[in-house]
Enzyme design. Sequence first.
Site, PDB file in Angstrom:
ATOM      1  N   ARG A 424      12.708  -2.258 -48.231  1.00  0.00           N
ATOM      2  CA  ARG A 424      13.494  -1.083 -48.613  1.00  0.00           C
ATOM      3  C   ARG A 424      12.855  -0.371 -49.802  1.00  0.00           C
ATOM      4  O   ARG A 424      12.916   0.855 -49.900  1.00  0.00           O
ATOM      5  CB  ARG A 424      14.933  -1.500 -48.976  1.00  0.00           C
ATOM      6  CG  ARG A 424      15.699  -2.165 -47.844  1.00  0.00           C
ATOM      7  CD  ARG A 424      15.987  -1.189 -46.703  1.00  0.00           C
ATOM      8  NE  ARG A 424      16.759  -1.823 -45.661  1.00  0.00           N
ATOM      9  CZ  ARG A 424      16.270  -2.439 -44.600  1.00  0.00           C
ATOM     10  NH1 ARG A 424      14.944  -2.507 -44.446  1.00  0.00           N
ATOM     11  NH2 ARG A 424      17.066  -2.977 -43.696  1.00  0.00           N
ATOM     12  N   LYS A 459      20.106  -0.354 -47.997  1.00  0.00           N
ATOM     13  CA  LYS A 459      20.883  -0.796 -46.843  1.00  0.00           C
ATOM     14  C   LYS A 459      21.161  -2.290 -46.916  1.00  0.00           C
ATOM     15  O   LYS A 459      20.261  -3.096 -47.083  1.00  0.00           O
ATOM     16  CB  LYS A 459      20.115  -0.470 -45.561  1.00  0.00           C
ATOM     17  CG  LYS A 459      20.888  -0.816 -44.291  1.00  0.00           C
ATOM     18  CD  LYS A 459      20.078  -0.441 -43.066  1.00  0.00           C
ATOM     19  CE  LYS A 459      20.821  -0.818 -41.787  1.00  0.00           C
ATOM     20  NZ  LYS A 459      20.030  -0.480 -40.575  1.00  0.00           N
TER      21      LYS A 459
END
Length: 474
Positions: A424, A459
């Site tokens: 990420r 996320k």
Amino acid sequence: MLDFMIKYQRFLMLFLQGACSFIAFLILITSNLCPKRKYAIFWLDVSAVLYLGAPIVHLTYDGFPGEAMRYFLITAKTIDYLAPLFMLHSFNQYLKDLLSHKKETSKRNALLLSSVEIVLLVGVILFVVACFTGWYFFYDELNRYHRAKGRIVATIIPAFCMILQIGIIFINYPNISKNVRVPLVLFLVIPIISSVLSFLTHSLYLTNISTVFMAIVLYIFVVLDSNEAIESAHRREVEILENYKKELEITVAERTKELRIANEKADHLLLNILPEPIARELTEHPDKTISQTYPNATILFTDIVGFTKMSSEMSAEETVFMLNELVSLFDKRAEDDGIEKIKTIGDAYMAATGLSTENNAKGALRMIHFAEGLLKDVQQFNQKSPVQIKIRIGINSGNLVAGVIGKTKFIYDVWGDTVNVASRMESTGEAMQIRVSENTWLQTKDVVQYENPVMVEIKGKGKMNCYFVKKNQI
């Protein structure tokens, strides 16, 4: 002094004649000389014996009456004129064999040596003519020898041949053995000097004596050189045998190493796929499930910005070539920096540090330096490539699990939240920037300069503080 030499020259010539005869016998029974040189020196010494015998006959019987004695004296004087020509011919044959192994000068040497033979043949022909014309010498009614005007030609022809042979020796001087260089020259120079001096006196056979003496000296040095060459050949044979023994030992050693080399190749191939501890454990326990938890590893992800669009505009060959060039640069830097490459997925590159049971921050710092190097590699790539690329880099630190999956075409991989967050960091980063998580920042903040933290929605994790490494230090 001159009178003394004239008085006792007959005894000196008899001594030298005996010495030459003995040497000729020694040459025939010796096996040290190669055949061509052996017979060249043999005939040279035989000619030397005759060359001394002629003046001994002349000194003993000159002026003896009688027709038979007249022909005897003419025969002796004929030998006196022809013997030096045959000596030079034999010497020429010796030089021809001595220099025959030098291919780079063989044509030139052959031409010069042939010139000597032609001059010697001319000398023989002129002597035959002189025998019928009295051009060289004649005997009066009292059987006394007299020189004629053409006698100078009989001196000039051998002298000219000697000068040619001296030139040949000096041309090939570096290629001639050191043992015979000087004797070869002296064998020719001393008689030339003696021939000049002989014009000062008709009674002293200085040319004959000096020529035969130098023939004896030449024989001594030729034999010494031959013995040294044989000893050198023996030493060479010993060296060849020793080298052969060593080669056999090396061959045996190579055969015994073949299995070990094959194993090393297999190990090297395995190390290209797995970290060394994992490869060692897999080799020792092939049926064991390989897995390990690491408390503080650091993961890096990087991929190319806009790769999908870029690859759609390129051929398959161009795409693969570009990726191979770039990944090869990354692999080289990973090897130099001690970074463990995990895998590539498309245009994404994944690497790790800290894959050990020790819990310290060294791995995180090494990964930051590695990431800085990747940006430099991209800049280097862009300087040479028509396709300009940019990459994003994301880094996270924490615990993870690593192991080997599968039994065929197996792969070493890592799992855990640490890996996901690192991914990420990369996907939310910016082109040509290094984004790190708070975990990595905490372990490196005292050494690495960062931009102010940015809150990013991750996320599965919610909002997290993320940091960009300052560009001015990259």
